[in-house]
Design a protein around this motif. Sequence first.
Motif, short mmCIF file in Angstrom:
data_model
loop_
_atom_site.label_atom_id
_atom_site.label_comp_id
_atom_site.label_asym_id
_atom_site.label_seq_id
_atom_site.Cartn_x
_atom_site.Cartn_y
_atom_site.Cartn_z
N PRO A 89 24.14 -51.22 -4.65
CA PRO A 89 22.27 -50.43 -5.88
C PRO A 89 22.63 -49.00 -4.27
N PHE A 90 22.03 -49.42 -3.19
CA PHE A 90 22.41 -48.56 -1.73
C PHE A 90 23.29 -47.53 -1.79
N LEU A 91 24.69 -48.14 -2.45
CA LEU A 91 25.36 -46.84 -1.94
C LEU A 91 25.63 -46.27 -2.90
N VAL A 92 24.60 -46.15 -4.34
CA VAL A 92 25.27 -45.49 -5.74
C VAL A 92 23.90 -44.80 -5.37
N VAL A 93 22.37 -45.19 -5.35
CA VAL A 93 21.73 -43.86 -3.82
C VAL A 93 22.11 -43.13 -2.67
N TYR A 94 22.81 -43.53 -1.92
CA TYR A 94 23.68 -42.87 -1.07
C TYR A 94 24.87 -41.44 -1.69
N TYR A 95 25.49 -41.91 -2.69
CA TYR A 95 25.83 -41.05 -3.61
C TYR A 95 25.01 -39.53 -3.63
N SER A 96 24.26 -40.74 -5.08
CA SER A 96 23.61 -39.65 -5.52
C SER A 96 22.84 -38.59 -4.70
N MET A 97 22.50 -38.50 -3.14
CA MET A 97 21.78 -37.98 -2.44
C MET A 97 22.41 -37.04 -2.06
N GLU A 98 23.50 -37.04 -2.43
CA GLU A 98 24.96 -35.84 -1.50
C GLU A 98 25.30 -36.25 -0.28
N ASP A 99 25.04 -37.89 0.05
CA ASP A 99 26.38 -38.75 1.58
C ASP A 99 25.13 -38.41 1.99
N LYS A 100 24.02 -38.46 1.36
CA LYS A 100 22.56 -38.74 3.12
C LYS A 100 22.31 -40.18 3.13
N TRP A 101 22.78 -40.88 4.13
CA TRP A 101 21.93 -41.89 4.32
C TRP A 101 20.97 -42.97 4.60
N VAL A 102 19.78 -43.36 4.31
CA VAL A 102 18.37 -42.87 4.82
C VAL A 102 18.58 -44.32 4.77
N THR A 111 26.62 -52.86 5.13
CA THR A 111 27.21 -52.44 3.47
C THR A 111 28.68 -52.49 3.51
N ARG A 112 29.45 -51.71 4.95
CA ARG A 112 30.81 -51.40 4.51
C ARG A 112 31.75 -52.94 4.70
N PHE A 113 31.39 -53.79 6.06
CA PHE A 113 31.26 -54.74 6.45
C PHE A 113 31.52 -55.80 5.00
N CYS A 114 30.64 -56.06 4.35
CA CYS A 114 30.14 -56.64 2.52
C CYS A 114 31.65 -56.15 1.91
N PHE A 115 31.53 -54.75 1.88
CA PHE A 115 32.71 -54.12 1.27
C PHE A 115 34.38 -54.94 1.35
N ASN A 179 25.33 -34.36 14.91
CA ASN A 179 24.89 -33.89 14.31
C ASN A 179 24.92 -33.87 12.63
N GLY A 180 23.37 -33.24 12.44
CA GLY A 180 23.27 -32.65 10.54
C GLY A 180 22.52 -34.84 10.43
N ASP A 181 22.90 -34.67 9.15
CA ASP A 181 22.29 -35.49 7.94
C ASP A 181 23.39 -37.15 8.55
N PRO A 182 22.38 -38.06 8.31
CA PRO A 182 22.59 -39.84 8.35
C PRO A 182 23.47 -39.49 7.46
N GLN A 183 24.94 -40.07 7.84
CA GLN A 183 25.80 -40.41 6.65
C GLN A 183 26.91 -41.50 7.00
N CYS A 184 27.56 -42.26 5.83
CA CYS A 184 28.02 -43.48 6.30
C CYS A 184 29.31 -43.24 5.59
N TYR A 185 30.17 -43.36 6.76
CA TYR A 185 31.25 -43.27 6.28
C TYR A 185 32.20 -44.86 6.44
N ASP A 186 33.13 -44.89 4.80
CA ASP A 186 34.35 -45.90 4.71
C ASP A 186 34.90 -46.05 5.92
N THR A 187 34.95 -44.87 6.41
CA THR A 187 36.17 -45.58 7.55
C THR A 187 35.74 -45.11 8.84
#
Length: 332
Positions: A89-102, A111-115, A179-187
């Motif tokens: 659900p957190f990833l769905v919110v992240y991608y829906s907000m155009e890569d803005k991790w809040v 999250t990435r560790f669990c994946f 810099n810029g909006d916070p993101q959550c890279y998979d790599t």
Amino acid sequence: MPYFSYVQYILYISTHISTTMNNTTCNKISFEFKTKFLPPVLSCVFVVSLVANGWGLKSLLHNWKKLGSVNVFVLNLGLADVLYLLTVPFLVVYYSMEDKWVFGTTFCKITRFCFNLNLYGTIGFLTCISVYRYLAIVHPMTELGRITAKRSVVVSVMVWLFVAAQSIPDMFYPKSRVNGDPQCYDTTRATFVEDYLYYSLGWTLIGFLIPFLIMLGCYGHVIVILCSKNISDKVLKQNCLKLLFILILLFSVCYIPFHLLKNLNLYSRVLERRKICHEWSERVYVANQISRALVCLNCALNPLVYLHGDIVAKFRQLLHQIRNTFMRLSII
């Protein structure tokens, strides 16, 4: 004079190409596909996986007293799926907000560790199941009684520790840009992408390729045995061969594209950082996002493959029939 003119011309062309390459900036890849494609796919996977894994775990708990060796690995498969589903659900919110991790940097890494735990834990337990089936079918007499539930629990703990050891280094790579909006890279971000590529290649070899070859070896030998031995039960043979084929097919569809395209996408990012541009970079990126959806789909397919129609109980009955068949053949 013509010779010197030719040399000057070559030097001019080389200098011009070098200058052009240095001044070239690669076209930025559009992330619009990811933000439109992943949220609905992940949402569907979440719903289907939640129902399937809930039903599967309920079936296992209902037959807890009959817990066998294969069931231990199936239980761990379900736990690995649930662990990842909690983060979807957190990833769905992240991608829906155009890569803005809040949700904070720490939770991003969790999250990435669990994946990764789900991904490589599933591969590990699928490998354990394949080895168990190999021993039970190819060496039913010598291995009878040696494969116990307690030993399966010990093996499962070792798999979790091994997978965690592979995944922990990933958490030390930065998962967001400066810099810029916070993101959550998979790599990781571009600064460390070359180093991450080497890590990913080693991870692919140890966490995916070697287990995959073990599975192919086990299932290949099982198919040879079932086809070459004089086993009169044709239904038994057909059911076993169908199950092995489905498992290999699912493994190939879910994991081979993901690892191939993940590393290829990292390589394109390394080239981009070196100002070497290719037209196929964006296509690789899009294909990589599709492969991520396929690998997430595995969470929904695991319970359907192993638990549909109480397939665990049927498999135990299948092994019992195989052992009886081999005992009759040895007496003859």
